[in-house]
Design a protein around this motif. Structure first.
Motif, mmCIF file in Angstrom:
data_model
loop_
_atom_site.group_PDB
_atom_site.id
_atom_site.type_symbol
_atom_site.label_atom_id
_atom_site.label_comp_id
_atom_site.label_asym_id
_atom_site.label_seq_id
_atom_site.Cartn_x
_atom_site.Cartn_y
_atom_site.Cartn_z
ATOM 1 N N LYS A 3 -11.663 -10.113 -14.397
ATOM 2 C CA LYS A 3 -10.926 -11.321 -14.051
ATOM 3 C C LYS A 3 -9.926 -11.046 -12.920
ATOM 4 O O LYS A 3 -9.331 -9.978 -12.849
ATOM 5 C CB LYS A 3 -10.189 -11.864 -15.270
ATOM 6 N N LEU A 4 -9.760 -12.049 -12.081
ATOM 7 C CA LEU A 4 -8.770 -12.005 -11.019
ATOM 8 C C LEU A 4 -7.565 -12.842 -11.412
ATOM 9 O O LEU A 4 -7.658 -14.058 -11.575
ATOM 10 C CB LEU A 4 -9.360 -12.565 -9.711
ATOM 11 N N SER A 5 -6.418 -12.171 -11.556
ATOM 12 C CA SER A 5 -5.154 -12.868 -11.788
ATOM 13 C C SER A 5 -4.325 -12.750 -10.520
ATOM 14 O O SER A 5 -4.091 -11.647 -10.016
ATOM 15 C CB SER A 5 -4.401 -12.247 -12.976
ATOM 16 N N VAL A 6 -3.920 -13.875 -9.978
ATOM 17 C CA VAL A 6 -3.194 -13.896 -8.707
ATOM 18 C C VAL A 6 -1.693 -13.933 -8.967
ATOM 19 O O VAL A 6 -1.187 -14.836 -9.642
ATOM 20 C CB VAL A 6 -3.615 -15.106 -7.849
ATOM 21 N N ASN A 7 -1.004 -12.937 -8.427
ATOM 22 C CA ASN A 7 0.453 -12.881 -8.528
ATOM 23 C C ASN A 7 1.052 -13.777 -7.446
ATOM 24 O O ASN A 7 0.801 -13.582 -6.253
ATOM 25 C CB ASN A 7 0.919 -11.427 -8.344
ATOM 26 N N ILE A 8 1.837 -14.756 -7.856
ATOM 27 C CA ILE A 8 2.372 -15.741 -6.902
ATOM 28 C C ILE A 8 3.843 -15.487 -6.544
ATOM 29 O O ILE A 8 4.526 -16.369 -6.022
ATOM 30 C CB ILE A 8 2.187 -17.183 -7.420
ATOM 31 N N ALA A 188 -5.574 -3.429 -14.045
ATOM 32 C CA ALA A 188 -5.120 -2.615 -12.916
ATOM 33 C C ALA A 188 -4.406 -3.482 -11.909
ATOM 34 O O ALA A 188 -4.672 -4.688 -11.795
ATOM 35 C CB ALA A 188 -6.297 -1.901 -12.250
ATOM 36 N N GLY A 189 -3.502 -2.858 -11.148
ATOM 37 C CA GLY A 189 -2.804 -3.593 -10.107
ATOM 38 C C GLY A 189 -1.867 -2.739 -9.292
ATOM 39 O O GLY A 189 -1.414 -1.690 -9.752
ATOM 40 N N HIS A 190 -1.603 -3.155 -8.102
ATOM 41 C CA HIS A 190 -0.662 -2.630 -7.116
ATOM 42 C C HIS A 190 -1.420 -2.084 -5.905
ATOM 43 O O HIS A 190 -2.103 -1.073 -5.988
ATOM 44 C CB HIS A 190 0.259 -1.537 -7.657
ATOM 45 N N ASP A 191 -1.287 -2.777 -4.795
ATOM 46 C CA ASP A 191 -1.878 -2.404 -3.507
ATOM 47 C C ASP A 191 -3.400 -2.495 -3.470
ATOM 48 O O ASP A 191 -4.029 -1.966 -2.548
ATOM 49 C CB ASP A 191 -1.427 -1.000 -3.074
ATOM 50 N N LEU A 192 -4.000 -3.161 -4.437
ATOM 51 C CA LEU A 192 -5.425 -3.463 -4.327
ATOM 52 C C LEU A 192 -5.588 -4.587 -3.303
ATOM 53 O O LEU A 192 -4.756 -5.488 -3.224
ATOM 54 C CB LEU A 192 -5.997 -3.887 -5.677
ATOM 55 N N ASN A 193 -6.669 -4.523 -2.520
ATOM 56 C CA ASN A 193 -6.883 -5.515 -1.473
ATOM 57 C C ASN A 193 -8.375 -5.719 -1.230
ATOM 58 O O ASN A 193 -9.216 -5.147 -1.931
ATOM 59 C CB ASN A 193 -6.152 -5.103 -0.186
ATOM 60 N N GLY A 213 -1.269 -9.696 -5.671
ATOM 61 C CA GLY A 213 -0.388 -10.686 -5.073
ATOM 62 C C GLY A 213 -0.121 -10.460 -3.610
ATOM 63 O O GLY A 213 -0.556 -11.226 -2.761
ATOM 64 N N HIS A 214 0.593 -9.384 -3.279
ATOM 65 C CA HIS A 214 1.062 -9.165 -1.903
ATOM 66 C C HIS A 214 -0.090 -9.183 -0.908
ATOM 67 O O HIS A 214 -0.047 -9.899 0.108
ATOM 68 C CB HIS A 214 1.826 -7.848 -1.810
ATOM 69 N N ALA A 215 -1.128 -8.394 -1.170
ATOM 70 C CA ALA A 215 -2.252 -8.320 -0.232
ATOM 71 C C ALA A 215 -2.972 -9.656 -0.143
ATOM 72 O O ALA A 215 -3.313 -10.125 0.953
ATOM 73 C CB ALA A 215 -3.219 -7.220 -0.657
ATOM 74 N N LEU A 216 -3.205 -10.279 -1.277
ATOM 75 C CA LEU A 216 -3.960 -11.532 -1.290
ATOM 76 C C LEU A 216 -3.238 -12.627 -0.508
ATOM 77 O O LEU A 216 -3.850 -13.340 0.291
ATOM 78 C CB LEU A 216 -4.211 -11.959 -2.732
ATOM 79 N N ILE A 217 -1.952 -12.756 -0.719
ATOM 80 C CA ILE A 217 -1.192 -13.779 0.000
ATOM 81 C C ILE A 217 -1.112 -13.436 1.486
ATOM 82 O O ILE A 217 -1.231 -14.321 2.351
ATOM 83 C CB ILE A 217 0.213 -13.943 -0.604
ATOM 84 N N SER A 218 -0.943 -12.157 1.811
ATOM 85 C CA SER A 218 -0.873 -11.743 3.215
ATOM 86 C C SER A 218 -2.190 -12.020 3.927
ATOM 87 O O SER A 218 -2.211 -12.535 5.060
ATOM 88 C CB SER A 218 -0.527 -10.258 3.311
ATOM 89 N N VAL A 228 -9.844 -16.698 0.633
ATOM 90 C CA VAL A 228 -9.505 -15.351 0.169
ATOM 91 C C VAL A 228 -9.725 -15.203 -1.338
ATOM 92 O O VAL A 228 -10.228 -14.178 -1.802
ATOM 93 C CB VAL A 228 -8.056 -14.996 0.563
ATOM 94 N N VAL A 229 -9.361 -16.217 -2.120
ATOM 95 C CA VAL A 229 -9.630 -16.154 -3.561
ATOM 96 C C VAL A 229 -11.119 -15.961 -3.800
ATOM 97 O O VAL A 229 -11.536 -15.126 -4.622
ATOM 98 C CB VAL A 229 -9.107 -17.420 -4.268
ATOM 99 N N GLN A 230 -11.955 -16.685 -3.079
ATOM 100 C CA GLN A 230 -13.406 -16.545 -3.230
ATOM 101 C C GLN A 230 -13.885 -15.164 -2.808
ATOM 102 O O GLN A 230 -14.790 -14.575 -3.415
ATOM 103 C CB GLN A 230 -14.116 -17.614 -2.409
ATOM 104 N N MET A 231 -13.280 -14.592 -1.780
ATOM 105 C CA MET A 231 -13.645 -13.257 -1.314
ATOM 106 C C MET A 231 -13.311 -12.201 -2.365
ATOM 107 O O MET A 231 -14.075 -11.258 -2.585
ATOM 108 C CB MET A 231 -12.942 -12.950 0.002
ATOM 109 N N TYR A 232 -12.176 -12.352 -3.026
ATOM 110 C CA TYR A 232 -11.816 -11.424 -4.094
ATOM 111 C C TYR A 232 -12.781 -11.552 -5.269
ATOM 112 O O TYR A 232 -13.233 -10.554 -5.834
ATOM 113 C CB TYR A 232 -10.383 -11.668 -4.571
#
Length: 237
Positions: A3-8, A188-193, A213-218, A228-232
């Motif tokens: 699952k993809l959880s997006v940090n906002i 898992a999380g932190h600096d995944l892109n 969060g950070h990478a996805l929003i950037s 980008v959500v679809q790409m992830y």
């Protein structure tokens, strides 16, 4: 499928930089879910420099996927989580002035404290996860706390991957195998892109959830949030 959880948090940072309510974090959460994300993550800190405690309350009624609240379990944070009752709480040992998360828990040293906190959350029906480094000793210690899951702190993997060192994933693959064997779910999380996520997922077949969060929003600044959500999601298939 992982699952993809997006940090906002970064949406809230942008809002707070000008005051007012643009962009609106509640609307962003609605949109991100409509774009296909399977969860929303927030990480409120005591100074409320990005996500505010009221945001956590406001999001409760609109997050219809998984709602994950991260943070250091100080009393104020615990009271908030018990009030909101999200799907999952992820315990992170942040110092109050930390810019971002930078280490996992020492689950041996803090076993008693973590056990008490986890018991309280689980008594309220909230799934628990502990932020940990890919260290077998810390994972075995996590089992003893009674947590449901661990979240692997992936900064080291991301650094190695960026340098072309694919072996940097090995400690994480081994940690995930051990955790699964011991009955723990693995997040898992932190600096995944977009660059490093697919390989990480391929090496951790039992991975349940990533929080990004950070990478996805950037990346969304250039490519568009829905795209980008679809790409992830494609990389997690």
């Amino acid at each position: 499928m992982t699952k993809l959880s997006v940090n906002i948090n970064k949406i809230a940072t942008l809002r707070n930089s000008r005051g007012g309510d643009i962009p609106n974090v509640v609307q962003a959460a609605k949109d991100i879910q409509n774009f296909g994300a399977e969860g929303i993550t927030i990480h409120p800190r005591p100074d409320e420099r990005h996500i505010r405690y009221q945001d956590a309350r406001d999001l409760k009624s609109v997050v219809h996927t998984e709602y994950n609240i991260e943070g250091n379990p100080i009393k104020k944070f615990m009271d908030l989580v018990l009030e909101v009752e999200p799907t999952q709480v992820t315990l992170v040992p942040d110092a109050e002035d930390a810019i971002t998360s930078n280490a996992g828990w020492n689950t041996i040293k803090h076993k008693e404290f973590l056990s008490e906190v986890i018991t309280e959350f689980k008594n309220h029906g909230i799934r628990t996860s502990i932020f940990v480094d890919p260290d077998p000793v810390m994972i075995e210690g996590a089992v003893a706390t009674g947590t449901d899951r661990i979240e692997l702190y992936t900064e080291s993997y991301a650094v190695h991957f960026a340098k072309g060192n694919l072996n940097g994933v090995r400690p994480y693959a081994e940690a995930a195998r051990l955790a699964t064997k011991l009955g723990l779910g693995v997040n898992a999380g932190h600096d995944l892109n977009l660059e490093n996520l697919r390989y990480f997922k391929e090496q951790l077949p039992t991975l349940l959830e990533v929080s990004i969060g950070h990478a996805l929003i950037s990346e969304s600044l250039y490519l568009g949030l829905e795209n980008v959500v679809q790409m992830y999601l494609e990389r997690l298939k």
